[in-house]
Design a protein around this motif. Structure first.
Motif, short mmCIF file in Angstrom:
data_model
loop_
_atom_site.label_atom_id
_atom_site.label_comp_id
_atom_site.label_asym_id
_atom_site.label_seq_id
_atom_site.Cartn_x
_atom_site.Cartn_y
_atom_site.Cartn_z
N GLN A 13 -3.91 -11.66 -3.64
CA GLN A 13 -4.92 -10.76 -4.20
C GLN A 13 -5.82 -11.50 -5.19
OE1 GLN A 13 -2.91 -7.21 -5.66
NE2 GLN A 13 -2.13 -6.71 -3.61
N GLY A 14 -7.05 -11.00 -5.34
CA GLY A 14 -7.98 -11.59 -6.32
C GLY A 14 -8.70 -12.82 -5.79
N LYS A 15 -8.62 -13.07 -4.47
CA LYS A 15 -9.30 -14.24 -3.87
C LYS A 15 -10.40 -13.80 -2.91
CE LYS A 15 -4.90 -16.77 -3.77
NZ LYS A 15 -4.90 -18.13 -4.22
N LYS A 16 -10.88 -12.58 -3.08
CA LYS A 16 -11.97 -12.04 -2.25
C LYS A 16 -11.56 -11.69 -0.82
CE LYS A 16 -15.82 -12.95 -4.94
NZ LYS A 16 -15.26 -12.75 -6.27
N ASN A 43 -11.22 6.90 1.53
CA ASN A 43 -10.60 7.52 0.35
C ASN A 43 -9.86 6.46 -0.43
OD1 ASN A 43 -11.33 10.15 1.12
ND2 ASN A 43 -9.56 10.29 2.46
N LEU A 71 0.81 -1.22 0.00
CA LEU A 71 0.00 0.00 0.00
C LEU A 71 0.84 1.27 0.00
CD1 LEU A 71 -2.87 1.14 0.33
CD2 LEU A 71 -2.67 0.76 2.77
N GLY A 74 -9.85 -8.98 0.09
CA GLY A 74 -10.12 -7.55 0.25
C GLY A 74 -11.59 -7.34 0.58
N LEU A 75 -12.45 -8.04 -0.13
CA LEU A 75 -13.90 -7.95 0.13
C LEU A 75 -14.21 -8.37 1.56
CD1 LEU A 75 -16.88 -7.68 -0.88
CD2 LEU A 75 -16.73 -10.08 -1.58
N TYR A 108 -14.19 -0.99 -4.59
CA TYR A 108 -15.08 -0.53 -3.51
C TYR A 108 -16.54 -0.54 -3.94
CZ TYR A 108 -11.02 0.34 -0.68
OH TYR A 108 -9.90 0.14 0.06
N LYS A 152 -17.76 -2.87 -5.79
CA LYS A 152 -18.11 -4.29 -5.58
C LYS A 152 -18.40 -4.56 -4.10
CE LYS A 152 -17.76 -6.38 -9.62
NZ LYS A 152 -16.62 -6.80 -10.40
N GLU A 193 -8.28 3.90 -9.52
CA GLU A 193 -8.22 2.49 -9.97
C GLU A 193 -8.86 1.52 -8.98
OE1 GLU A 193 -3.56 1.59 -8.83
OE2 GLU A 193 -4.14 2.92 -10.46
N ASN A 194 -9.01 1.96 -7.73
CA ASN A 194 -9.65 1.08 -6.74
C ASN A 194 -11.15 1.31 -6.62
OD1 ASN A 194 -7.53 -0.58 -5.93
ND2 ASN A 194 -6.77 0.89 -4.43
N PRO A 209 -13.62 0.57 -8.69
CA PRO A 209 -14.44 -0.62 -8.99
C PRO A 209 -14.44 -1.65 -7.85
CG PRO A 209 -13.05 -0.06 -10.87
CD PRO A 209 -12.60 0.80 -9.73
N ASP A 219 -6.14 1.90 5.21
CA ASP A 219 -5.03 0.94 5.16
C ASP A 219 -5.46 -0.51 4.89
OD1 ASP A 219 -3.68 3.22 5.69
OD2 ASP A 219 -3.15 2.71 7.75
N ILE A 220 -6.15 -0.67 3.76
CA ILE A 220 -6.56 -2.00 3.31
C ILE A 220 -5.44 -2.58 2.48
CG2 ILE A 220 -8.33 -3.28 2.00
CD1 ILE A 220 -9.35 -1.66 4.49
N VAL A 256 -3.83 -6.44 0.91
CA VAL A 256 -3.82 -7.89 0.73
C VAL A 256 -2.47 -8.24 0.11
CG1 VAL A 256 -4.92 -9.84 -0.45
CG2 VAL A 256 -6.33 -7.94 0.36
N1 ACO Z 1 -10.41 -3.03 -10.49
C1 ACO Z 1 -11.58 -3.66 -10.77
N2 ACO Z 1 -12.12 -4.63 -9.98
C2 ACO Z 1 -11.43 -4.98 -8.90
C3 ACO Z 1 -10.18 -4.40 -8.55
C4 ACO Z 1 -9.68 -3.37 -9.40
N3 ACO Z 1 -8.54 -2.72 -9.14
N4 ACO Z 1 -9.71 -4.98 -7.42
C5 ACO Z 1 -10.65 -5.90 -7.06
N5 ACO Z 1 -11.68 -5.89 -7.95
C6 ACO Z 1 -12.89 -6.70 -7.92
C7 ACO Z 1 -12.57 -8.19 -8.03
O1 ACO Z 1 -12.45 -8.58 -9.38
C8 ACO Z 1 -13.77 -8.81 -7.33
O2 ACO Z 1 -14.86 -8.78 -8.23
P1 ACO Z 1 -15.88 -10.03 -8.37
O3 ACO Z 1 -16.63 -10.08 -7.07
O4 ACO Z 1 -16.74 -9.66 -9.52
O5 ACO Z 1 -15.05 -11.24 -8.57
C9 ACO Z 1 -14.08 -7.82 -6.21
O6 ACO Z 1 -13.52 -6.56 -6.63
C10 ACO Z 1 -13.46 -8.21 -4.89
O7 ACO Z 1 -12.04 -8.31 -5.08
P2 ACO Z 1 -11.08 -9.05 -4.05
O8 ACO Z 1 -10.66 -10.37 -4.60
O9 ACO Z 1 -11.68 -9.03 -2.70
O10 ACO Z 1 -9.82 -8.05 -4.11
P3 ACO Z 1 -8.40 -8.23 -3.39
O11 ACO Z 1 -8.44 -9.31 -2.37
O12 ACO Z 1 -7.35 -8.30 -4.42
O13 ACO Z 1 -8.28 -6.83 -2.62
C11 ACO Z 1 -7.23 -4.68 -2.84
C12 ACO Z 1 -8.35 -5.62 -3.33
C13 ACO Z 1 -7.43 -4.42 -1.34
C14 ACO Z 1 -7.36 -3.36 -3.59
C15 ACO Z 1 -5.88 -5.38 -3.08
O14 ACO Z 1 -5.73 -5.64 -4.44
C16 ACO Z 1 -4.67 -4.61 -2.57
O15 ACO Z 1 -4.22 -4.84 -1.44
N6 ACO Z 1 -4.12 -3.70 -3.41
C17 ACO Z 1 -2.92 -2.91 -3.06
C18 ACO Z 1 -3.18 -1.94 -1.92
C19 ACO Z 1 -4.38 -1.06 -2.13
O16 ACO Z 1 -4.56 -0.44 -3.18
N7 ACO Z 1 -5.25 -0.97 -1.09
C20 ACO Z 1 -6.45 -0.15 -1.07
C21 ACO Z 1 -6.09 1.25 -0.72
S1 ACO Z 1 -7.52 2.30 -0.39
C22 ACO Z 1 -7.74 2.23 1.33
O17 ACO Z 1 -6.94 1.64 2.03
C23 ACO Z 1 -8.97 2.85 1.94
#
Ligand code: ACO
Length: 179
Positions: free
Chosen positions: A127-130, A154, A51, A132-133, A163, A165, A158-159, A161, A119-120, A122
Motif C-alpha cells: 500500500q502507498g505505492k500508487k 461506494n 478488505l 490502488g490508483l 478516491y 485523488k 476514510e477512503n 480522500p 472490491d479494490i 492492495v
Molecule cells: N487517506 C488519504 N489519502 C489516501 C488514502 C487515505 N486513506 N489512501 C490513499 N491515499 C492517497 C495517497 O496518499 C496517494 O496520494 P498522492 O497521489 O498525493 O501521493 C493517492 O491517494 C493514491 O494512493 P495509492 O498509493 O494508490 O493507495 P494504495 O495503493 O494504498 O491503495 C487502497 C489505496 C485501495 C484504499 C488500499 O490502501 C487498500 O487496499 N486498503 C484496504 C482495502 C480498502 O479499503 N479498499 C477500498 C474499499 S472501497 C471499494 O472497494 C470500492
C-alpha cells in the motif's frame, strides 16, 4: 517463481483492453492484467482479505465462478459484464493488488451503461505505492471502453480522500440492507 506470461494463462478478458498508460506507469517489477483462473493459487483471495471476510471456496468452486463470468465470445469487449484485474509481481508471480468493475445495462439514457467499481484491495506491504490508483485508472478505462456514461463506487469515509485523488467526487448516499 517468475511471472507466468499472459499467453499461458486463461484470462477473464482480453489483455489488449488494459491501457498502455497504466502499464507504463507501474514499477518495472509489476504487471497488470485481467484476472486469470489460477490466480486462486497466486494469492488473489489473500489480497482480498485486507478488505473483508474471505471464505476459501476451494479451487473447483473458484474456477466455476470465474467461468460463469466469461462472456460467450471472450474476444469481444461488447457483451462482457465482469472485469476483474490483478497486479502481479514479476519476481514471485503473486497477486499484490486487485479490483473489479461490472457493467450494468440500463433502459434509461438511451439504453446507457454504468460501471460499478467493487472490491479494490492492495496487499498490506504494497500500500502507498500508487497501486490502488493504477487499479482504479485501469477499471475506469475498461468501464469507458465498454461505453459507460459514468463509473461509480461506494466507500467508507476514510477512503474518500483516496478516491478524490483518483478523480471521483462524492455524490448522494449509500443505503444497505443485509440478508
Ligand atoms: N487517506 C488519504 N489519502 C489516501 C488514502 C487515505 N486513506 N489512501 C490513499 N491515499 C492517497 C495517497 O496518499 C496517494 O496520494 P498522492 O497521489 O498525493 O501521493 C493517492 O491517494 C493514491 O494512493 P495509492 O498509493 O494508490 O493507495 P494504495 O495503493 O494504498 O491503495 C487502497 C489505496 C485501495 C484504499 C488500499 O490502501 C487498500 O487496499 N486498503 C484496504 C482495502 C480498502 O479499503 N479498499 C477500498 C474499499 S472501497 C471499494 O472497494 C470500492
Amino acid at each position: 517463481m517468475p511471472m507466468t506470461p499472459d499467453s499461458q494463462l486463461t484470462l477473464l478478458f482480453s489483455p489488449d483492453l488494459i491501457p498502455n498508460s497504466v502499464r507504463d506507469a507501474l514499477p518495472s517489477d509489476l504487471h497488470v492484467r485481467p484476472l486469470a483462473v489460477d490466480d486462486y493459487h497466486r494469492g488473489h483471495l489473500e489480497v482480498l482479505k485486507v478488505l473483508s471476510v474471505v471464505n476459501d471456496p476451494g479451487f473447483d468452486a473458484y474456477r466455476a465462478h470465474f467461468e460463469s463470468m466469461l462472456p460467450a465470445n471472450t474476444s469481444a469487449s461488447k457483451g462482457q459484464t465482469y472485469y476483474v484485474i490483478s497486479i502481479v509481481s514479476k519476481q514471485t508471480d503473486k497477486v499484490v493488488a486487485t479490483g473489479s468493475v461490472f457493467i450494468e445495462r440500463k433502459f434509461l439514457r438511451g439504453l446507457g451503461s454504468v460501471g460499478h467499481i467493487e472490491d479494490i484491495a492492495v496487499s498490506k506491504d504494497m500500500q502507498g505505492k500508487k497501486l490502488g490508483l493504477r487499479v482504479i485508472q485501469t477499471l475506469v478505462a475498461l468501464s469507458e471502453k465498454a461505453g459507460c456514461y459514468k463509473t461509480i463506487l461506494n466507500c467508507s469515509d476514510e477512503n474518500i480522500p483516496f478516491y478524490e485523488k483518483c478523480g471521483f467526487k462524492k455524490k448522494e448516499n449509500e443505503m444497505a440492507k443485509y440478508a
